[in-house]
Design an enzyme around this catalytic site. Structure first.
Site, PDB file in Angstrom:
ATOM      1  CD  GLU A 165      -2.650   1.529   0.148  1.00 50.21           C
ATOM      2  OE1 GLU A 165      -2.513   2.623  -0.447  1.00 50.21           O
ATOM      3  OE2 GLU A 165      -3.446   0.643  -0.228  1.00 50.21           O
ATOM      4  CG  ASP A 208      -6.837   4.453  -9.601  1.00 44.56           C
ATOM      5  OD1 ASP A 208      -7.788   4.655 -10.394  1.00 44.56           O
ATOM      6  OD2 ASP A 208      -6.093   5.362  -9.200  1.00 44.56           O
ATOM      7  CB  THR A 247     -12.079  -4.626   0.960  1.00 43.91           C
ATOM      8  OG1 THR A 247     -13.039  -3.959   0.122  1.00 43.91           O
ATOM      9  CG2 THR A 247     -11.398  -5.736   0.164  1.00 43.91           C
ATOM     10  CE1 TYR A 255     -12.541   3.063   0.049  1.00 47.70           C
ATOM     11  CE2 TYR A 255     -11.059   2.050  -1.527  1.00 47.70           C
ATOM     12  CZ  TYR A 255     -11.396   3.115  -0.724  1.00 47.70           C
ATOM     13  OH  TYR A 255     -10.588   4.220  -0.683  1.00 47.70           O
TER      14      TYR A 255
END
Length: 212
Positions: A69, A118, A192, A194
């Site tokens: 990350e 992304d 996750t 998200y």
């Protein structure tokens, strides 16, 4: 998604240095020695706040995990989870990556996770997407024969692009669903942060597993 800046983030991260691999390039080909055992090693690229990878590590103490990350304010949240759970089988690489083969040798990993990457929506940025076919081939190189790559996203366009790239890379799809939470694969799924947020709003979660 833009992350809120954390005051004194560098100082806060220093508290967790025991969980951060500062020079991952130097561990290439030596990760089993780094962990001190021969347990299988799994990698997540873009771990976010760490809910997914820390839960994997908690449930599977006989496996080793590495999470990458690049955002300091995000990885700090993940590091807090690791400390709270007192995990010894999970370490972090605090960098953005270009070629994953800089960090890992051929066949060094058991599997790889790509979660809510992304989407790089502009077509001219397609090569930056983590599921671009050339990147998929790089992942295959560092995963042992028979290993798997798993990908999840809420972005339907990125998912369609990924399916095209899997075909371009001549890879075999093992599992696939455009609605993961209402599929046969839901029971084994670890969400996750998200994913929880999107699914609570009724958004379908796309999922594909491919053979490395």
């Amino acid at each position: 998604m833009r992350q809120r800046k954390i005051k004194d983030i560098e100082e806060k991260l220093e508290h967790f240095t025991q969980y951060i691999v500062e020079l991952p390039e130097e561990q290439k080909g030596k990760w089993r020695a780094f962990f001190g055992n021969d347990n299988p090693i799994y990698l997540e690229i873009g771990c976010g706040k760490g809910q997914f990878i820390t839960e994997h590590a908690r449930r599977n103490p006989d496996c080793n995990y590495i999470a990458i990350e690049g955002q300091d304010s995000v990885i700090w949240r993940a590091l807090q989870k690791v400390e709270k759970l007192e995990l010894t089988n999970l370490f972090f690489i605090k960098k953005y990556i270009d070629d994953i083969r800089d960090f890992f040798d051929d066949g060094e990993l058991e599997g790889l996770y790509l979660n809510f990457s992304d989407p790089w929506p502009k077509e001219r940025h397609a090569k930056r997407r983590l599921t671009y076919h050339k990147k998929l081939r790089q992942y295959v190189q560092i995963i042992k024969e028979g290993g798997q790559i798993e990908f999840k996203t809420d972005n339907d366009g990125l998912f369609e692009f990924t399916l095209e790239q899997i075909e371009e890379a001549e890879m075999e799809i093992l599992e696939m669903s455009r609605d993961l939470h209402n599929s046969p694969y839901a029971e084994k799924n670890i969400p996750t942060e998200y994913e929880d947020k999107f699914s609570q709003k009724g958004k379908n979660i796309n999922y594909v597993s491919m053979k490395a």
